[in-house]
Design an enzyme around this catalytic site. Structure first.
Site, PDB file in Angstrom:
ATOM      1  N   ASN A  24     -18.828  44.017   9.340  1.00 49.04           N
ATOM      2  CA  ASN A  24     -18.944  45.282   8.611  1.00 49.04           C
ATOM      3  C   ASN A  24     -19.820  45.188   7.362  1.00 49.04           C
ATOM      4  O   ASN A  24     -19.662  45.965   6.423  1.00 49.04           O
ATOM      5  CB  ASN A  24     -17.547  45.803   8.219  1.00 49.04           C
ATOM      6  CG  ASN A  24     -16.641  45.973   9.419  1.00 49.04           C
ATOM      7  OD1 ASN A  24     -17.066  46.538  10.430  1.00 49.04           O
ATOM      8  ND2 ASN A  24     -15.422  45.472   9.331  1.00 49.04           N
ATOM      9  N   ARG A  25     -20.706  44.221   7.350  1.00 48.08           N
ATOM     10  CA  ARG A  25     -21.617  43.988   6.220  1.00 48.08           C
ATOM     11  C   ARG A  25     -20.882  43.628   4.925  1.00 48.08           C
ATOM     12  O   ARG A  25     -21.479  43.657   3.839  1.00 48.08           O
ATOM     13  CB  ARG A  25     -22.515  45.217   5.979  1.00 48.08           C
ATOM     14  CG  ARG A  25     -23.426  45.555   7.153  1.00 48.08           C
ATOM     15  CD  ARG A  25     -24.419  44.418   7.410  1.00 48.08           C
ATOM     16  NE  ARG A  25     -25.413  44.779   8.413  1.00 48.08           N
ATOM     17  CZ  ARG A  25     -25.315  44.496   9.717  1.00 48.08           C
ATOM     18  NH1 ARG A  25     -24.227  43.867  10.167  1.00 48.08           N
ATOM     19  NH2 ARG A  25     -26.260  44.834  10.557  1.00 48.08           N
TER      20      ARG A  25
END
Length: 214
Positions: free
Chosen positions: A191-192
């Protein structure tokens, strides 16, 4: 125009948590480097990007090979008269970066470069294959040349000159030691929300460790 909006990758191979940190960045770099050596058989683990500021005021980055690291810092070798060498001698504040995509890791090192001793440069130069030694002499690195044939002819001439003889290190070629003042370790996460841990050198030469928002 090519649209790259759909280029996406999920980073899920590892994590970098506080309980796994070392007191100084060199030891953590050592761990990551050798984990990378064991994990990958295809990448040049010691390939790094060196970024400098040129006399024209622009930054420039290029890939070189790390040849040694220890508690003092990171050593690589180059032509001191090259664009890179001149930039470093004019402004020794440089940046080194490693991107090990197969482990989803990045290391960014801010440091101050200085020439290694002549003994260190001599010892490394002597360890190189003769072809690499002659290449360092043949190439007036970063200078404009008329053709590839020009280089090849110069190499042939030097091969004859040094046939059966030791090849001395030219005084314009040698090492730089980069003493780190800040080292950031980046570990890809889903999810970065990547892990970013920064080591920053304090006035008392201890390392302040902070987690940065991704």
């Amino acid at each position: 125009m090519k649209d790259l909006s759909d280029y996406r990758k999920s980073y899920e191979k590892s994590e970098l948590l506080e309980q796994n940190l070392t007191e100084d960045p060199i030891n953590l770099f050592h761990r990551w480097f050798y984990e990378m050596e064991e994990f990958s058989t295809t990448e040049e683990v010691n390939a790094m990007t060196v970024s400098t500021i040129g006399s024209d005021g622009f930054p420039k980055s290029r890939v070189v090979l790390l040849k040694k690291f220890n508690e003092e810092g990171f050593i690589f070798y180059t032509n001191y008269q090259s664009e890179k060498g001149k930039a470093i001698l004019n402004n020794p504040n440089i940046c080194l970066s490693f991107f090990w995509h197969s482990m989803e890791r990045q290391v960014i090192i801010k440091g101050i470069a200085e020439k290694t001793s002549e003994t260190v440069s001599d010892n490394y130069f002597d360890s190189r294959p003769d072809g690499s030694k002659l290449g360092a002499i043949v190439s007036a690195q970063s200078e404009v040349i008329p053709s590839r044939a020009y280089l090849d002819e110069k190499l042939k001439e030097l091969e004859k000159t040094f046939e059966g003889k030791p090849i001395p290190r030219p005084d314009y070629w040698g090492g730089f030691l980069v003493r780190p003042v800040e080292v950031e370790f980046w570990q890809g996460r889903p999810n970065r929300l990547h892990d970013r841990i920064r080591y920053k050198l304090s006035e008392d030469y201890s390392w302040q460790i902070d987690r940065l928002s991704p």
